[in-house]
Design a protein around this motif. Structure first.
Motif, short mmCIF file in Angstrom:
data_model
loop_
_atom_site.label_atom_id
_atom_site.label_comp_id
_atom_site.label_asym_id
_atom_site.label_seq_id
_atom_site.Cartn_x
_atom_site.Cartn_y
_atom_site.Cartn_z
N LYS A 143 0.82 -1.21 0.00
CA LYS A 143 0.00 0.00 0.00
C LYS A 143 0.85 1.27 0.00
CE LYS A 143 -3.92 -2.14 2.31
NZ LYS A 143 -4.63 -2.31 3.58
N ARG A 144 2.02 1.20 0.60
CA ARG A 144 2.85 2.38 0.76
C ARG A 144 3.50 2.86 -0.54
NH1 ARG A 144 6.19 4.59 5.52
NH2 ARG A 144 7.45 6.09 4.40
N PHE A 145 3.84 1.93 -1.44
CA PHE A 145 4.54 2.28 -2.67
C PHE A 145 3.72 1.88 -3.89
CE2 PHE A 145 7.82 1.52 0.53
CZ PHE A 145 8.53 2.71 0.47
N GLU A 146 4.02 2.55 -4.99
CA GLU A 146 3.36 2.20 -6.26
C GLU A 146 4.20 1.11 -6.92
OE1 GLU A 146 2.37 4.38 -10.44
OE2 GLU A 146 2.14 5.56 -8.61
N TRP A 147 3.57 -0.01 -7.22
CA TRP A 147 4.27 -1.15 -7.78
C TRP A 147 3.79 -1.42 -9.20
CZ3 TRP A 147 8.03 -2.93 -4.65
CH2 TRP A 147 7.92 -2.67 -3.29
N GLY A 148 4.66 -2.01 -10.00
CA GLY A 148 4.27 -2.50 -11.33
C GLY A 148 3.69 -3.90 -11.16
N GLU A 149 4.15 -4.80 -12.00
CA GLU A 149 3.68 -6.18 -11.93
C GLU A 149 4.08 -6.80 -10.59
OE1 GLU A 149 4.25 -10.42 -14.31
OE2 GLU A 149 5.38 -8.66 -14.92
N TRP A 150 3.15 -7.54 -10.00
CA TRP A 150 3.39 -8.19 -8.71
C TRP A 150 3.19 -9.68 -8.91
CZ3 TRP A 150 4.86 -5.82 -4.19
CH2 TRP A 150 4.86 -6.59 -3.03
N CYS A 151 4.25 -10.44 -8.79
CA CYS A 151 4.17 -11.90 -8.99
C CYS A 151 4.20 -12.58 -7.63
CB CYS A 151 5.35 -12.40 -9.81
SG CYS A 151 5.48 -11.65 -11.43
N GLU A 152 3.36 -13.56 -7.48
CA GLU A 152 3.35 -14.35 -6.25
C GLU A 152 3.40 -15.82 -6.62
OE1 GLU A 152 0.70 -13.31 -3.04
OE2 GLU A 152 0.21 -11.44 -4.06
N GLY A 153 3.96 -16.59 -5.75
CA GLY A 153 4.01 -18.03 -5.98
C GLY A 153 5.34 -18.62 -5.60
N ASP A 154 5.45 -19.90 -5.83
CA ASP A 154 6.65 -20.62 -5.45
C ASP A 154 7.67 -20.73 -6.58
OD1 ASP A 154 5.75 -21.03 -2.88
OD2 ASP A 154 4.80 -22.94 -3.34
N LYS A 155 7.32 -20.23 -7.76
CA LYS A 155 8.24 -20.32 -8.89
C LYS A 155 8.06 -19.09 -9.78
CE LYS A 155 9.83 -23.63 -12.30
NZ LYS A 155 9.69 -24.97 -12.85
N PHE A 156 9.14 -18.34 -9.99
CA PHE A 156 9.05 -17.16 -10.83
C PHE A 156 10.46 -16.76 -11.27
CE2 PHE A 156 9.52 -15.81 -6.49
CZ PHE A 156 10.44 -14.80 -6.54
N THR A 157 10.54 -15.84 -12.22
CA THR A 157 11.82 -15.32 -12.72
C THR A 157 11.85 -13.83 -12.46
OG1 THR A 157 11.92 -17.03 -14.44
CG2 THR A 157 13.31 -15.09 -14.74
N GLN A 158 12.97 -13.35 -11.93
CA GLN A 158 13.16 -11.92 -11.69
C GLN A 158 14.57 -11.56 -12.13
OE1 GLN A 158 13.79 -10.54 -7.72
NE2 GLN A 158 12.90 -8.55 -8.16
N CYS A 159 14.69 -10.56 -12.99
CA CYS A 159 15.99 -10.08 -13.48
C CYS A 159 16.81 -11.24 -14.04
CB CYS A 159 16.76 -9.38 -12.37
SG CYS A 159 15.98 -7.90 -11.75
N GLY A 160 16.16 -12.18 -14.70
CA GLY A 160 16.87 -13.29 -15.32
C GLY A 160 17.25 -14.42 -14.38
N VAL A 161 16.93 -14.27 -13.11
CA VAL A 161 17.21 -15.33 -12.13
C VAL A 161 15.91 -16.09 -11.86
CG1 VAL A 161 18.00 -15.86 -9.79
CG2 VAL A 161 19.07 -14.00 -11.08
N GLU A 162 16.01 -17.41 -11.97
CA GLU A 162 14.84 -18.26 -11.72
C GLU A 162 14.82 -18.64 -10.24
OE1 GLU A 162 15.55 -21.40 -14.62
OE2 GLU A 162 16.29 -19.79 -15.92
N TYR A 163 13.70 -18.39 -9.59
CA TYR A 163 13.52 -18.69 -8.17
C TYR A 163 12.50 -19.81 -8.04
CZ TYR A 163 15.65 -14.13 -7.20
OH TYR A 163 16.51 -13.07 -7.13
N GLU A 164 12.79 -20.75 -7.17
CA GLU A 164 11.82 -21.81 -6.90
C GLU A 164 11.91 -22.20 -5.43
OE1 GLU A 164 10.31 -26.08 -8.68
OE2 GLU A 164 12.17 -25.20 -9.44
#
Length: 176
Positions: free
Chosen positions: A29-50
């Motif tokens: 709520k405090r900041f303006e965000w772009g896309e917000w991804c949630e879950g146990d598997k995603f990619t951010q800045c080319g790094v795959e997180y699981e």
């Protein structure tokens, strides 16, 4: 836990913790965000997180690694490994080494090789250095599924450990 890179952020938390969920809600709520991804598997800045069921977090760059290409070194250049590299070859080497440097955030096993090659190609680079860059690219691709695993640690077992990559006289000219 929160992490950031330029204008990208990552938050990890226990979704069963009411306190953690409330803090995350306040942050959203405090900041303006772009896309917000949630879950146990995603990619951010080319790094795959699981995230695994045990709560550990695996970071890898398998897709990025598979996209790496070896340097094109003509046969006549490969036959003269001690010849100095041209400005065009130096530019080509810097591009490949920049990609490999990006990869070392999840592949610290490559860090020393990349660091030495960056030094070697900066001024007095040889064709042999270009051949070595290709070896590192092949090694990275051979183990493209490599990465880091961050495991949860009970707070009562938590230790702070530090390390450094300092060296003394490790380069061919005996500099550090």
């Amino acid at each position: 836990t929160a992490g950031g890179h330029v204008d990208d952020f990552i938050f990890t938390y226990d979704p069963t913790s009411e306190e953690a969920c409330q803090k995350l809600s306040r942050m959203r709520k405090r900041f303006e965000w772009g896309e917000w991804c949630e879950g146990d598997k995603f990619t951010q800045c080319g790094v795959e997180y699981e995230r695994s069921r045990s709560g550990s977090l695996r970071l890898s760059q398998e897709r990025f690694t598979e996209g790496l290409s070896e340097l094109i070194i003509p046969r006549h250049r490969r036959l003269t490994p001690m010849a100095k590299i041209s400005d065009d070859e130096r530019t080509m080497a810097r591009g490949a080494l920049g990609s490999l440097q990006w990869l070392t955030q999840t592949r610290p096993d490559l860090l020393t090789m990349v660091s030495f090659l960056q030094s070697a190609t900066s001024a007095d680079g040889k064709v042999q250095d270009l051949l070595e860059i290709n070896k590192v690219i092949r090694l990275a691709k051979m183990y493209s599924d490599g990465g880091l695993e961050i495991c949860p640690i009970p707070i009562e077992e938590l230790l702070i450990v530090t390390y450094n990559d300092a060296s003394w006289a490790s380069r061919s000219d005996h500099s550090s």
